[in-house]
Every structure is written in C-alpha cells, then in structure tokens.
Design a protein around this motif. Sequence first.
Motif, PDB file in Angstrom:
ATOM      1  N   THR B 207       0.841  -1.207   0.000  1.00 23.20           N
ATOM      2  CA  THR B 207       0.000   0.000   0.000  1.00 23.20           C
ATOM      3  C   THR B 207       0.871   1.251   0.000  1.00 23.20           C
ATOM      4  O   THR B 207       0.553   2.237  -0.661  1.00 23.20           O
ATOM      5  N   GLY B 208       1.966   1.180   0.731  1.00 24.13           N
ATOM      6  CA  GLY B 208       2.854   2.337   0.806  1.00 24.13           C
ATOM      7  C   GLY B 208       3.455   2.734  -0.513  1.00 24.13           C
ATOM      8  O   GLY B 208       3.874   3.871  -0.699  1.00 24.13           O
ATOM      9  N   PHE B 209       3.518   1.793  -1.459  1.00 25.93           N
ATOM     10  CA  PHE B 209       4.122   2.097  -2.751  1.00 25.93           C
ATOM     11  C   PHE B 209       3.087   2.474  -3.813  1.00 25.93           C
ATOM     12  O   PHE B 209       3.432   2.649  -4.969  1.00 25.93           O
ATOM     13  N   MET B 210       1.835   2.546  -3.397  1.00 26.81           N
ATOM     14  CA  MET B 210       0.806   2.787  -4.411  1.00 26.81           C
ATOM     15  C   MET B 210       0.753   4.248  -4.817  1.00 26.81           C
ATOM     16  O   MET B 210       1.017   5.146  -4.025  1.00 26.81           O
ATOM     17  N   LYS B 211       0.368   4.463  -6.080  1.00 27.24           N
ATOM     18  CA  LYS B 211       0.233   5.822  -6.590  1.00 27.24           C
ATOM     19  C   LYS B 211      -0.919   6.513  -5.863  1.00 27.24           C
ATOM     20  O   LYS B 211      -0.832   7.666  -5.500  1.00 27.24           O
ATOM     21  N   GLU B 212      -2.019   5.775  -5.701  1.00 29.92           N
ATOM     22  CA  GLU B 212      -3.173   6.335  -5.008  1.00 29.92           C
ATOM     23  C   GLU B 212      -3.538   5.413  -3.858  1.00 29.92           C
ATOM     24  O   GLU B 212      -4.396   4.552  -4.004  1.00 29.92           O
ATOM     25  N   PRO B 213      -2.879   5.579  -2.704  1.00 30.87           N
ATOM     26  CA  PRO B 213      -3.113   4.648  -1.591  1.00 30.87           C
ATOM     27  C   PRO B 213      -4.564   4.666  -1.114  1.00 30.87           C
ATOM     28  O   PRO B 213      -5.036   3.683  -0.550  1.00 30.87           O
TER      29      PRO B 213
END
Lengths: 520, 369
Positions: B207-213
């Motif tokens: 989740t921390g690496f998502m563009k839109e968490p």
Amino acid sequence: MFEWLRHRSKPTKKYRTTEIDEEHIMPIKGRLLANLDIIREYIGNSSDVVIRLLRPKDNEVMAAVVYIDGLADGQMIQNNIIRPVLQNFPPKKENLNASELLEKVKDSVLTIRDLKEVDTLNECLKEALSGNTVLLLDNCRRALILVTPGWKVRIPEEPISEPTVRGPRDGFSENLQDNLVTLRRRIKDPNLTIIKMELGRRSKTDTAIIFIKDIADPKIVDEVRDRLSRIDADSIIAAGHVEQYIEDDFLSLFPQIQYTERPDKVAANLMEGRVAILVDNTPFASIVPVTFSMFLQATEDNYDRWIYTSLIRSIRYIAVLLSLFLPAFYVALISYHFGMIPTKLAIFIAAAREGIPFPALIEAFLMEFTLEILREASLRLPKSIGQAVGIVGGLVIGEAATRAGIVSPEMVIIVSLTAISSFSVPQYALGVSMRILRFAIMLAAGVLGLYGVMLSFIMITSHLVKLKSFGVDYMSPIAPMQPKDWKDYIIKAPANMLKNRPASINTLNTKRENQRKGRG
Amino acid sequence: MIINSNDKISTKQATASVTAMIIGAGILTMTRSTGKEVGTPDIWMSVILGGMLALTLGFVHVKLSQRFPGETFFQYSHAICGKFIGTIINLAMIALFILLAGFEARVLAELVRSFLLYSTPLEVLIISFLWVGAYLVAGGLNPLVRIFELFSIVMVLILTGILILGLQHFDINNLRPVLSEGIMPVIKGVKSTFLSYLGYEILLFITGFMKEPQKAMKAMFIGVSIPIFYYIGIAVIVTGVLTLEETLTLTWPTATFVNSIDYPGGFIENFQIFFIIAWVLAIYTTFSGALYIASMGIGQIIKKKTSDFICFLMPVIFLVSMIPDNQARVFEMGDLMGNLWLVVAGIIPLIMLVVAVIRKKGSVKKANE
C-alpha cells in the motif's frame, strides 16, 4: 548482481569540441611558415595533404591553403579560392593591416558559399580533415575555414536489409548530411531538431541526435545526449559501435536499440516521440527508446490496410513463440511426455525414431547447429555461391540425414518450421537473440521436460519485464498494462482510430489527430 | 538513469497483485482438504465464508496500512507496538512468508513429480524453481507487480476456460443435499479453505508504494473477490463433476477434474499436463511475492537493501521446503501454516489496528479519505 560489471565511465565533458591533442591548444602564430610547419608536423606525412603557398600579384603578403585531396572539391578550390586570391587580392597600396586584410579577403575576394573564422591550429587541422579548406595569411592570427567538401557519395538505393512492397524505395546513404536532408524532406516541421556532436577522440565522427522538439520527452533527449557524450573511445566507425556504448543492459540478449535503413521508418518513429541517432558513414539510423513490440512491426504495417496488418502481426507473434519454443517442446514431448502425443501420431513417431541412435535432445541440437552453420555460411558468401550453399544444405538436412538414419523426419519438420518462423521476424536483431535463446530452452527441455520449458518462459518474461530502454519499459504496453496502446500492438486498429501517440513513451504532445477544432 | 512516474504501483497493479498472490497452490487441493473437514457437498459454502473472512481481514489490513502512508508493515509495527514487540511481530511475519514460499515450492515440486517428471529428484525441481524466482525478485518491486499483472490475467483466462468446459459433465445432483447436516460442518471447513486465501496480506506491504493509496480498499475488494468467485466455481464444478466421495480420494482433485473434460478437436491427449504447466505460473507468482516480502522484511529490520538478502533466504526456503518427508506431510504442513497464518496475519493486525486507533498513531486524516 553484476553491479561491478555495469560500471560506466564517468561523464567528462558535455561536448568535445576537440583537438588533435586534447589538453594542448595551439593558437595560430604570427608567422605563416611557422604555422605551416606545425600543420606539416601533424598531417604532412600523408601524401594526400595539399599545402599550397600563394603569392598574390599586387601584394607581398603570403597566403596558404591547406586541404586534403579528394576530400575537398579540387575544382571548387581552384575556381573560388586560389584564382580570386591570386587575382583579386587587395593591393599593397591600400595599406591594410593583417586583420583588415583578412576581413577584406573574406568579404570581397573569395567567391565561396560558406566560411568561418577560427583562431587555433587545432581547429584548422580538424576542419581540413573534414574536407574543408583552410586559408592562412601571413602575420594574421586568425584563419578562414572554407566549406568545400566534395567527396564521392553513394547514390541512395533501395534498402537491402528491409525491402518493402509498398513503401518508398529510398534508403539512407553513408553521408550524414544527405541523410538529414531526407529526413527534413519528410518532416517539414520547424520543431524537427538536430543536435550535432563529435564522437571518437581520433575519428571525430559526426553524430546527429534528431527529435521533434515539442513531441519528444526532453528527459529522453537529455539522456541520449548524456550517454553519447560519455562515450570515451578512440574511434567510432559505425552506428553499431555507438549502440553498444549507450544501450541500457549489455548483459541482455535482447536488442535495446532499433536500427533501420529506411528514412520513412525513422520519420514515423520521430512522430511517436522517439529519438533517432545518425552517425556519419553509416547508412543506418538508431532509434531509441524501443519496446519489444517494435521489433515485430514492419514499416509496411503503416501502409497496408488494418485488417491485413492485424492478421500479419498476430502471425508474427505466433512465429516468435514457435521459433523460441517449438524444438524445445518437441524434445520435451519425445523424451518425457510421450503420453501427451495422440496415440496414432505417437505410433508413427515411435516407428520413425526406432533406428535413430541419438536421444531427441542431441538430435535437435545437431539439426539446429547445422542450420546455424548454413545460415552463417550463406550470409558471408557472395550471392551466387550462397545459393549453392542453400542447395547443399537443403540436401544434407532434408534428404541425406533422414535416409542415413541420423535424424527422424519429424525432427526435420520441426527444425524447418522453426527456421521459417524465425525468418518471419522483421528485425534481424531480435532474430539473433531468439536463436541464442532457442538453444538454452532446448537444453532446459532436455533436462526438465515441459517444466523446464515453462521455467525458461518465466525466466524470459521476468527478464523482459525488468528491461528498460532509455527509461521506457521494454514490455509496454503489456507490462505495465496500458490498454490504450493496444490499438497498435498485436492488432492494428483502423488509421482513424489511432488518434494518440503511444502512451508508453512520455510525449509532450499526445494527440496525433483532431488537434484542430471543428474537425471530425 | 531516468526514473519514470510509473515506478509507483497503479491501482490495477495492486488489484492484480492481490489476485496473483492468492491464487496459487491452494486451488489444486482445496476441494479435497475442505471436503474432508466438511464431509458434505457444501464445500462451496465454506469457500464463500472463508472468502468473507479474507475480505474482513483484508479490510483491517488496508485500514491499518492507510494510517501510515508510504510505510510498510515492517516499519509501522515499531510505531504501534514499540521496538521490541514490533521486531518480534516482524520476525513472525517473515517466518510465515518463508514458510509460504517453501510450501509453494514444495507443492509445485510434488505436482510436477506426480504428473510430469516421475523420477527427477525433488531437490532439482525446487532449486531450479528457486533460482527463477530469485531472478525476478532481485529486480525489485516493479518487475514483480508487472509479472503479477501479466500472469494474473493468464490465470483468470485458464480458470474461466476450464470452468466453462467443465460444465459439460456437471451434474447438479452431486451437490445435493444442501446443508444436510446443518451449518456446523460448513463453519468447520472455513479454517481449511482459509489456507487457499493466503496472500491477500500483500497489501500490508505494498500500500505504501501505491500511486493512489486511498484506492487500496478498492484494490483489496476486487483483488480478493476474483479468487472468491473462481474458488466457488472450482468447488461447485469439481464436486459437481467428480462427486464428493471421489474427490476425497484424489490427491489433486482439480487436476483430475481438468482431465475429465473433453476438449474440442482433441488433438492433444492428457490435457491436464497443460493445465499443470500453466499452473507453474500461478505458483510462481505466489512464491516470488512471498520471497520478496520476506527479503524486504529482513532488509528493513537490518536497514539494508532488499535484494541483498535473497541469496541468504534461498537456502532457508529450500530447507523449509524439504522438511515434510512425504506428500501427506506436505499438506499437513499447509494446514499448520493456515492456522499460524490466522493468528499472525489475522488477529495481530486487528489488535494492532485497535492499538493504533487508541494510541492515535498514524495519520487518521489519510485513513478517512
């Protein structure tokens, strides 16, 4: 892994506006003869260097022209430089000092189209070696460079490596300037930008970076320029040489730069926001960044109707899969999973293989290896002998080997199908990497059967997914998924549906069509 | 080097990661292992309930992760539970993923031995698989999620294909009677279906690496729902085609079911081999995801680069995969892992979320978006 191998030389200078000896800049001296001595010292040993001393009739000032015979246009030098200097030189009574004299000569004596002034001998030498003529005056610390290139050029002919049925017939030639002209003729956009660089400390090869200013991503352009300027080599002989220095991953088997002989292809790629690199003396343009799918698209795809193109493209993808996996698949089936073959066929194969002394893996290696030798042999031979090789190869592979009981007829079918499939890949560079991989996969199949084939498939996919070409993902638009680009991927949508440039490459201007309001 | 904006994970990729992580070895044996617990043809109900459980836990995971934008579980566990307990939880998590990776590799090797290569040593099969996985994971998160994206589509296509083709021998009577022994056996079966849902926890880490968490919730719901759908399909069709009694006697009920299908054309015999070969992909995604998370965990505990620990993890995973001495033990190990998982990846994150809410750790505003 292999970080230590990837070390690239640090960036030095952005441009190399260079010199015979890089650190040592030699200003032009006051005495003409001293200057000529230095020039002689550097290039005077060659017999084609012409140093002609001139003594104009109404003046005691000495002048000299330096040029390379054959590189510079002799007729032009005689008519537009030597004759005017000797006949129309400003007479002594005008009493001009050296620099005024130079101005005068430049403005009203020489009848040459293009010239410039320089003040170091380094540049004089460089320009003389590029086919220009150097005019030196006594007591003057500047020299004139007169643009007089005049070597023989090959007339552009139809590209041999990429023939088309419908496309234009012209290809690039060895002359950089001519190549740039063909591109300019195709794209009359003022935004078409050409940046010139010189590569190679000794060879000083002219190299041009070509892109369209308001389409191409400036980051990619900068990256290209940066990587080119980092090349620290003695000589750059051809574009293929440059490519090896600037590709992303030299350990990869896959080509990361596309080369083409066709100006129309370069123009089309520039319009998609890519950057082209042209190297003098090479009739090939290198295109970056590339994606895997580009290697399976032929130039003609853009000229044919979309249904036909879509069909042909999907056939090419199947051909790639066949040429990679077919022999391995066959080997795996024969040696491990015989039960998978339908019973009737299995009986036939078993009967045919009865007398064969080798296991399937060895048999496949033998045949593929023969094929590679044949291919290599016919490639380097003159055309007329090449055909003979083809006949011998056809007989050896097809008939004799089967009759002698060394290979089974099924294997002949598999190998020839593989070969035909690999020929249908439009880009030679990709074909080469597939040939190497085919052997590796065959080996995996021989050891681990279909499981090995699957593992190699996963391995290749993982590798391709990691690979980048100048910051663009190699496998786009399928990894990362970009469904917008699928209209021009395996199938090709009708031309009026391809309104946007590929999304896999960042572009400043994404629209191809319908930019004008009130249209469509 | 140019760093592209798409080096962050898109919502689609996150969804595909969840799906690809969940679908793995479990689907091959799920019908048998659940059938043993349930004892009636109501396996599919357990599958649904297990899916609901996975969704609920996934909800907890996403809520937890969204409180700590840009951080992984291994980082914010310290913030919530303090250094000592946080490290213990992290180690337990890493151990679980090592266990999962070892289990997947072993199941694959057993599968290959049963259907493809009858006499190749397990060690060879496992080691070659480990290498291929390590090669991908060494490239970091981005290639990994791309592989997830690519292969999850392949898996979904294959599953859809066999479900549709399987309908020809489907007999609804094999699913009857419904709830003949009440709801209790169904609930008993939930625990064993849960093993098949392992892998949805990947959102704790990406989740921390998502563009839109803020869209992680959507990714989780869709990503878990796809496997639920196919699991129900497989449970219904496998029991419907093979009957419960036969299913219980088979080691690989799904593969046997695939073999029972008549394929149009029928050029290739023994079609299950194709299914098994294709299933290497599914197991591969789960395996490499687990390997990545384990190496990321160690990397973040010791504060070093993730990829350095892959070489260290490989022998550990290999040893783990060689612990069970026969096929039956492999599945016992799977059940044990399912139980452990319920505790470490189910209850602990729930407690952590409660603690985080009470102690007001993390950014509450982000979570409410």
